[in-house]
Design a protein around this motif. Structure first.
Motif, PDB file in Angstrom:
ATOM      1  N   GLY A 102     -54.244 -72.535 -52.529  1.00  0.00           N
ATOM      2  CA  GLY A 102     -54.061 -73.933 -52.926  1.00  0.00           C
ATOM      3  C   GLY A 102     -52.645 -74.177 -53.388  1.00  0.00           C
ATOM      4  O   GLY A 102     -52.026 -75.168 -53.037  1.00  0.00           O
ATOM      5  N   ARG A 103     -52.138 -73.253 -54.171  1.00  0.00           N
ATOM      6  CA  ARG A 103     -50.823 -73.446 -54.738  1.00  0.00           C
ATOM      7  C   ARG A 103     -49.755 -73.509 -53.652  1.00  0.00           C
ATOM      8  O   ARG A 103     -48.772 -74.220 -53.769  1.00  0.00           O
ATOM      9  CB  ARG A 103     -50.528 -72.310 -55.715  1.00  0.00           C
ATOM     10  N   MET A 104     -49.963 -72.745 -52.606  1.00  0.00           N
ATOM     11  CA  MET A 104     -48.983 -72.767 -51.530  1.00  0.00           C
ATOM     12  C   MET A 104     -49.023 -74.097 -50.774  1.00  0.00           C
ATOM     13  O   MET A 104     -48.014 -74.597 -50.310  1.00  0.00           O
ATOM     14  CB  MET A 104     -49.259 -71.618 -50.544  1.00  0.00           C
ATOM     15  N   VAL A 105     -50.234 -74.641 -50.674  1.00  0.00           N
ATOM     16  CA  VAL A 105     -50.383 -75.850 -49.883  1.00  0.00           C
ATOM     17  C   VAL A 105     -49.836 -77.084 -50.607  1.00  0.00           C
ATOM     18  O   VAL A 105     -49.208 -77.943 -50.037  1.00  0.00           O
ATOM     19  CB  VAL A 105     -51.884 -76.062 -49.546  1.00  0.00           C
ATOM     20  N   LYS A 106     -50.057 -77.118 -51.928  1.00  0.00           N
ATOM     21  CA  LYS A 106     -49.713 -78.318 -52.691  1.00  0.00           C
ATOM     22  C   LYS A 106     -48.203 -78.566 -52.715  1.00  0.00           C
ATOM     23  O   LYS A 106     -47.420 -77.697 -53.003  1.00  0.00           O
ATOM     24  CB  LYS A 106     -50.228 -78.132 -54.122  1.00  0.00           C
TER      25      LYS A 106
ATOM     26  N   SER B  29     -51.289 -74.393 -64.006  1.00  0.00           N
ATOM     27  CA  SER B  29     -51.975 -73.458 -63.116  1.00  0.00           C
ATOM     28  C   SER B  29     -52.649 -72.367 -63.923  1.00  0.00           C
ATOM     29  O   SER B  29     -52.218 -72.024 -65.015  1.00  0.00           O
ATOM     30  CB  SER B  29     -50.984 -72.828 -62.132  1.00  0.00           C
ATOM     31  N   VAL B  30     -53.706 -71.865 -63.337  1.00  0.00           N
ATOM     32  CA  VAL B  30     -54.420 -70.740 -63.928  1.00  0.00           C
ATOM     33  C   VAL B  30     -53.775 -69.471 -63.405  1.00  0.00           C
ATOM     34  O   VAL B  30     -53.558 -69.343 -62.201  1.00  0.00           O
ATOM     35  CB  VAL B  30     -55.904 -70.793 -63.521  1.00  0.00           C
TER      36      VAL B  30
ATOM     37  N   GLY C 262     -54.597 -75.297 -56.856  1.00  0.00           N
ATOM     38  CA  GLY C 262     -55.896 -74.664 -56.618  1.00  0.00           C
ATOM     39  C   GLY C 262     -57.021 -75.420 -57.295  1.00  0.00           C
ATOM     40  O   GLY C 262     -56.772 -76.233 -58.189  1.00  0.00           O
ATOM     41  N   PRO C 263     -58.279 -75.163 -56.881  1.00  0.00           N
ATOM     42  CA  PRO C 263     -59.405 -75.910 -57.444  1.00  0.00           C
ATOM     43  C   PRO C 263     -59.564 -75.699 -58.948  1.00  0.00           C
ATOM     44  O   PRO C 263     -59.856 -76.646 -59.688  1.00  0.00           O
ATOM     45  CB  PRO C 263     -60.628 -75.357 -56.705  1.00  0.00           C
ATOM     46  N   LEU C 264     -59.344 -74.465 -59.413  1.00  0.00           N
ATOM     47  CA  LEU C 264     -59.466 -74.239 -60.847  1.00  0.00           C
ATOM     48  C   LEU C 264     -58.290 -74.879 -61.591  1.00  0.00           C
ATOM     49  O   LEU C 264     -58.445 -75.431 -62.680  1.00  0.00           O
ATOM     50  CB  LEU C 264     -59.544 -72.737 -61.141  1.00  0.00           C
ATOM     51  N   ASP C 265     -57.125 -74.834 -60.971  1.00  0.00           N
ATOM     52  CA  ASP C 265     -55.964 -75.532 -61.560  1.00  0.00           C
ATOM     53  C   ASP C 265     -56.307 -77.003 -61.758  1.00  0.00           C
ATOM     54  O   ASP C 265     -56.028 -77.590 -62.803  1.00  0.00           O
ATOM     55  CB  ASP C 265     -54.737 -75.474 -60.638  1.00  0.00           C
TER      56      ASP C 265
END
Ligand code: BGC
Length: 474
Positions: free
Chosen positions: A24-28, A325-326, A263-266
């Motif tokens: 997720g982090r890479m995509v955002k 971010s987590v 990411g979803p948890l982020d």
């Protein structure tokens, strides 16, 4: 930070979702603040331009409260063990500062009072201290400046701190007595009452993560402090209304922009942070219902009917964006980061002007009728290299919000002079005017000229005018 606490109880979930997180982090993609043209934007008639000075952060000579005691303790968090002895020496130099404010063409000024100075011992008010605050208000009046007057900001007299602060019913009664005395005495001289500043920060940092007095680390007590401060505000609101001719009563409140790293948890944690820091407390002052919950931790849902409808105006403090971010490798399992490559202040805070627009827009969606005043926007910038641009860019976004119907009625740069920045000490330099800590002498930074020009013209400069203004040519 509160998030450290939150995340320690979420560790298991984190492990399970870490893979998805990284992806997720890479995509955002995070956007830098969008640029809009500040040139020539004109503000509505009657828009109020001002700055302010806080009690503990500017007055100097306040050593009878819990912050001073913390600074004197062996484990003080203030860098180099520095103590807030004289701050900006405002308590003695206020006339000098008000001269400046008047000369610079501001239309209002904010001051606050220091409870430990007014009531050094329980039940004994200090006449000399009260007379000085009265003289300040009278001086502002004589100069034709409107007054914003704040009652409480973080510091407690030692006797009140030792008796349990706002957790104690006795201190809550002392608070009400104090507010009534101030409202009676100063009512005719105050245009805008603020009961307190940054309440949610006090609750979370003072009782949840233990960074500031009383340095308690107990998230349950932090949530109770939310409730206690909602009650304290509600009492103060009614008392001021009783004692004055319906003066507008509000509160000054800090907003952060939180953005998920991707990411979803982020995203989940970011939403929780946004709710806990930005909205839960405020909601109670509108609806009388306080609902705040820490994921994996305590929750508080309670009715405080006397708090409903106790905001006539809101002071908005806005400074920065944080990317959340987590990350199990980070201390406490969470990161609060500044995007790489963005302009930052001397404190490393992202300069994100668009965020002010986002806060205003979100506020007006929730509370369309609530008059808003930007009570703090500013940055630590000792060499004044970023401040001029910071001011015009943030104001361009304020203008944008107004043109879309958001009821913003005034703007205050934070602050007039360099201030004591709480546990950061005197290092960060926020002032339009630099303060020499040895002599107390004030020196204008070029931005003081710019802010004065804007207040006198009620608009932002045209493209190409900035340099002339900054060098004193206009
Ligand atoms: C506080 C000020 C502080 C500023 C910058 C504000 O929300 O009211 O006391 O100086 O933040 O940290």
């Amino acid at each position: 930070m509160v998030v450290l606490w939150i995340l320690s109880s979420l560790a298991v979930v984190v492990v399970l979702t870490l893979g998805a997180q990284r992806l997720g982090r890479m995509v955002k993609q995070h956007r830098h603040s969008a640029a809009i043209d500040p040139s020539g934007r004109t503000f509505p008639d009657g828009f109020i331009w001002f700055t302010g000075e806080d009690a503990y952060q500017h007055e100097g000579g306040n050593r009878n409260n819990d912050w001073a005691r913390m600074e004197e303790s062996p484990d003080t968090p203030v860098p180099g063990g520095e103590r807030n002895e004289m701050a900006a020496d405002f308590f003695r130099r206020y006339e000098e500062d008000f001269d400046v404010v008047q000369r610079d063409g501001h239309q209002a000024h904010r001051i606050g009072v220091e409870w430990s100075r007014i009531e050094p011992e329980r039940g004994r008010y200090d006449e000399a201290a009260l007379a000085t605050y009265q003289a300040m208000l009278e001086s502002l009046r004589r100069r034709g400046l409107q007054t914003f007057f704040n009652i409480w900001h973080f510091t407690l007299p030692l006797w009140a701190a030792d008796d349990g602060g706002f957790e104690s019913e006795r201190v809550m009664a002392d608070w009400q007595r104090l507010v009534r005395m101030l409202a009676r005495r100063f009512g005719p001289m105050v245009d805008f009452w603020s009961t307190m500043i940054d309440s949610q920060i006090y609750a979370l940092r003072g009782y949840g993560v233990g960074e500031i007095p009383p340095r308690v680390r107990d998230m349950k007590r932090a949530l109770w402090m939310y409730e206690a401060l909602v009650r304290a505000h509600a009492h103060a609101y009614r008392i001021i209304k009783d004692e004055t001719e319906d003066a507008p009563v509000g509160q000054i409140y800090f907003f952060d922009i939180y953005e998920s790293a991707g990411g979803p948890l982020d995203a989940f944690i970011t939403r929780r942070l946004d709710s806990i820091f930005n909205w839960a407390y405020l909601g109670a002052l509108r609806t009388g219902r306080l609902s705040v919950s820490v994921p994996g931790g305590p929750s508080l849902r309670t009715e405080i009917p006397e708090a409903a409808g106790t905001l006539d105006w809101l002071g908005v403090n806005y400074y920065r964006r944080q990317i959340i971010s987590v990350d199990l490798k980070a201390s406490g399992g969470v990161r609060q980061e500044t995007l790489p490559g963005v302009p930052t202040t001397d404190m490393g805070w992202e300069i994100y002007p668009e965020g002010l627009f986002l806060v205003l827009e979100r506020l007006s969606r929730r509370y369309p009728e609530l008059p808003l005043y930007i009570t703090e926007s500013g940055l630590a910038d000792a060499d004044d290299s970023r401040r001029p641009r910071y001011i015009t860019d943030h104001l361009a976004w304020v203008h944008e919000a107004i043109s879309r119907g958001v009821p913003v009625r005034g703007f205050s740069y934070w602050s007039l002079t360099d201030n004591w920045e709480w546990i950061e000490g005197s290092g960060p330099k926020f002032g339009l005017y630099a303060v020499d800590l040895a002599t107390g002498a004030r020196t204008p930074r070029p931005s003081a000229r710019l802010f004065s020009w804007i207040t006198r013209n009620n608009r932002l400069p045209d493209f190409g005018q900035m340099d002339t203004i900054l060098t004193g040519g206009e």
